[in-house]
Design a protein around this motif. Structure first.
Motif, PDB file in Angstrom:
ATOM      1  N   UNK A   1      10.795  57.488 -22.219  1.00  0.00           N
ATOM      2  CA  UNK A   1      11.442  58.763 -22.536  1.00  0.00           C
ATOM      3  C   UNK A   1      12.239  58.626 -23.829  1.00  0.00           C
ATOM      4  N   UNK A   2      12.473  59.736 -24.476  1.00  0.00           N
ATOM      5  CA  UNK A   2      13.246  59.763 -25.713  1.00  0.00           C
ATOM      6  C   UNK A   2      14.656  59.231 -25.461  1.00  0.00           C
ATOM      7  N   UNK A   3      15.219  59.598 -24.330  1.00  0.00           N
ATOM      8  CA  UNK A   3      16.564  59.146 -23.933  1.00  0.00           C
ATOM      9  C   UNK A   3      16.625  57.624 -23.937  1.00  0.00           C
ATOM     10  N   UNK A   4      15.645  56.975 -23.289  1.00  0.00           N
ATOM     11  CA  UNK A   4      15.605  55.505 -23.227  1.00  0.00           C
ATOM     12  C   UNK A   4      15.316  54.912 -24.606  1.00  0.00           C
ATOM     13  N   UNK A   5      14.473  55.573 -25.379  1.00  0.00           N
ATOM     14  CA  UNK A   5      14.114  55.099 -26.713  1.00  0.00           C
ATOM     15  C   UNK A   5      15.345  55.063 -27.618  1.00  0.00           C
ATOM     16  N   UNK A   6      16.261  56.006 -27.420  1.00  0.00           N
ATOM     17  CA  UNK A   6      17.471  56.084 -28.245  1.00  0.00           C
ATOM     18  C   UNK A   6      18.514  55.010 -27.916  1.00  0.00           C
TER      19      UNK A   6
ATOM     20  N   UNK B   1      24.903  72.907 -29.019  1.00  0.00           N
ATOM     21  CA  UNK B   1      26.096  73.389 -29.702  1.00  0.00           C
ATOM     22  C   UNK B   1      26.820  72.164 -30.276  1.00  0.00           C
ATOM     23  N   UNK B   2      26.324  71.707 -31.417  1.00  0.00           N
ATOM     24  CA  UNK B   2      26.900  70.516 -32.038  1.00  0.00           C
ATOM     25  C   UNK B   2      26.775  70.612 -33.551  1.00  0.00           C
ATOM     26  N   UNK B   3      27.373  69.664 -34.259  1.00  0.00           N
ATOM     27  CA  UNK B   3      27.332  69.661 -35.723  1.00  0.00           C
ATOM     28  C   UNK B   3      25.896  69.542 -36.230  1.00  0.00           C
ATOM     29  N   UNK B   4      25.653  70.100 -37.406  1.00  0.00           N
ATOM     30  CA  UNK B   4      24.331  70.021 -38.023  1.00  0.00           C
ATOM     31  C   UNK B   4      23.931  68.586 -38.304  1.00  0.00           C
ATOM     32  N   UNK B   5      24.890  67.730 -38.640  1.00  0.00           N
ATOM     33  CA  UNK B   5      24.565  66.326 -38.927  1.00  0.00           C
ATOM     34  C   UNK B   5      23.995  65.636 -37.678  1.00  0.00           C
ATOM     35  N   UNK B   6      24.504  65.999 -36.507  1.00  0.00           N
ATOM     36  CA  UNK B   6      23.994  65.426 -35.259  1.00  0.00           C
ATOM     37  C   UNK B   6      22.588  65.960 -34.996  1.00  0.00           C
ATOM     38  N   UNK B   7      22.377  67.236 -35.253  1.00  0.00           N
ATOM     39  CA  UNK B   7      21.036  67.809 -35.076  1.00  0.00           C
ATOM     40  C   UNK B   7      20.038  67.143 -36.019  1.00  0.00           C
ATOM     41  N   UNK B   8      20.442  66.904 -37.271  1.00  0.00           N
ATOM     42  CA  UNK B   8      19.554  66.221 -38.225  1.00  0.00           C
ATOM     43  C   UNK B   8      19.213  64.825 -37.723  1.00  0.00           C
ATOM     44  N   UNK B   9      20.198  64.141 -37.168  1.00  0.00           N
ATOM     45  CA  UNK B   9      19.980  62.817 -36.596  1.00  0.00           C
ATOM     46  C   UNK B   9      18.949  62.891 -35.465  1.00  0.00           C
ATOM     47  N   UNK B  10      19.098  63.893 -34.612  1.00  0.00           N
ATOM     48  CA  UNK B  10      18.145  64.088 -33.518  1.00  0.00           C
ATOM     49  C   UNK B  10      16.737  64.338 -34.042  1.00  0.00           C
ATOM     50  N   UNK B  11      16.613  65.220 -35.023  1.00  0.00           N
ATOM     51  CA  UNK B  11      15.284  65.551 -35.528  1.00  0.00           C
ATOM     52  C   UNK B  11      14.634  64.350 -36.210  1.00  0.00           C
ATOM     53  N   UNK B  12      15.409  63.537 -36.959  1.00  0.00           N
ATOM     54  CA  UNK B  12      14.797  62.343 -37.557  1.00  0.00           C
ATOM     55  C   UNK B  12      14.413  61.343 -36.486  1.00  0.00           C
ATOM     56  N   UNK B  13      15.254  61.185 -35.474  1.00  0.00           N
ATOM     57  CA  UNK B  13      14.931  60.262 -34.382  1.00  0.00           C
ATOM     58  C   UNK B  13      13.698  60.749 -33.623  1.00  0.00           C
ATOM     59  N   UNK B  14      13.613  62.042 -33.402  1.00  0.00           N
ATOM     60  CA  UNK B  14      12.459  62.604 -32.692  1.00  0.00           C
ATOM     61  C   UNK B  14      11.169  62.375 -33.481  1.00  0.00           C
ATOM     62  N   UNK B  15      11.265  62.495 -34.785  1.00  0.00           N
ATOM     63  CA  UNK B  15      10.094  62.241 -35.646  1.00  0.00           C
ATOM     64  C   UNK B  15       9.669  60.768 -35.537  1.00  0.00           C
ATOM     65  N   UNK B  16      10.620  59.856 -35.572  1.00  0.00           N
ATOM     66  CA  UNK B  16      10.317  58.425 -35.440  1.00  0.00           C
ATOM     67  C   UNK B  16       9.774  58.122 -34.040  1.00  0.00           C
ATOM     68  N   UNK B  17      10.328  58.781 -33.047  1.00  0.00           N
ATOM     69  CA  UNK B  17       9.875  58.595 -31.663  1.00  0.00           C
ATOM     70  C   UNK B  17       8.407  59.011 -31.536  1.00  0.00           C
ATOM     71  N   UNK B  18       8.061  60.132 -32.133  1.00  0.00           N
ATOM     72  CA  UNK B  18       6.680  60.619 -32.089  1.00  0.00           C
ATOM     73  C   UNK B  18       5.739  59.633 -32.760  1.00  0.00           C
ATOM     74  N   UNK B  19       6.198  59.018 -33.837  1.00  0.00           N
ATOM     75  CA  UNK B  19       5.365  58.086 -34.601  1.00  0.00           C
ATOM     76  C   UNK B  19       5.213  56.739 -33.891  1.00  0.00           C
ATOM     77  N   UNK B  20       6.123  56.450 -32.962  1.00  0.00           N
ATOM     78  CA  UNK B  20       6.063  55.132 -32.302  1.00  0.00           C
ATOM     79  C   UNK B  20       5.009  55.065 -31.211  1.00  0.00           C
TER      80      UNK B  20
END
Length: 69
Positions: free
Chosen positions: A5-10, A50-69
């Motif tokens: 899961x993404x949660x465990x991957x993080x 409902x969080x800062x944009x910087x946290x959302x950007x972090x999530x989206x980059x992590x999600x992209x890396x997760x998809x690629x893994x």
């Protein structure tokens, strides 16, 4: 093979300073964070956080890396 899961991957990123650290810390402090590997579901959840944009950007980059893994 069961996908992690993404949660465990993080998890390894929680105590780091890299670009995925804010997402990892947020996910592991959010009791409602989805325990899934479904990227669409995760993306929708992140979009409505409902969080800062910087946290959302972090999530989206992590999600992209997760998809690629």
């Amino acid at each position: 093979m069961i996908q992690m899961t993404f949660y465990r991957w993080l998890e390894p990123f929680i105590d780091q300073r890299g670009p995925f650290a804010p997402a990892a810390r947020y996910a592991h402090s959010d009791f409602d964070f989805p325990l899934t590997s479904n990227v669409s579901e995760l993306s929708n959840y992140i979009n409505y956080l409902n969080t800062r944009e910087s946290v959302k950007r972090s999530f989206y980059s992590a999600l992209e890396a997760y998809q690629a893994s």
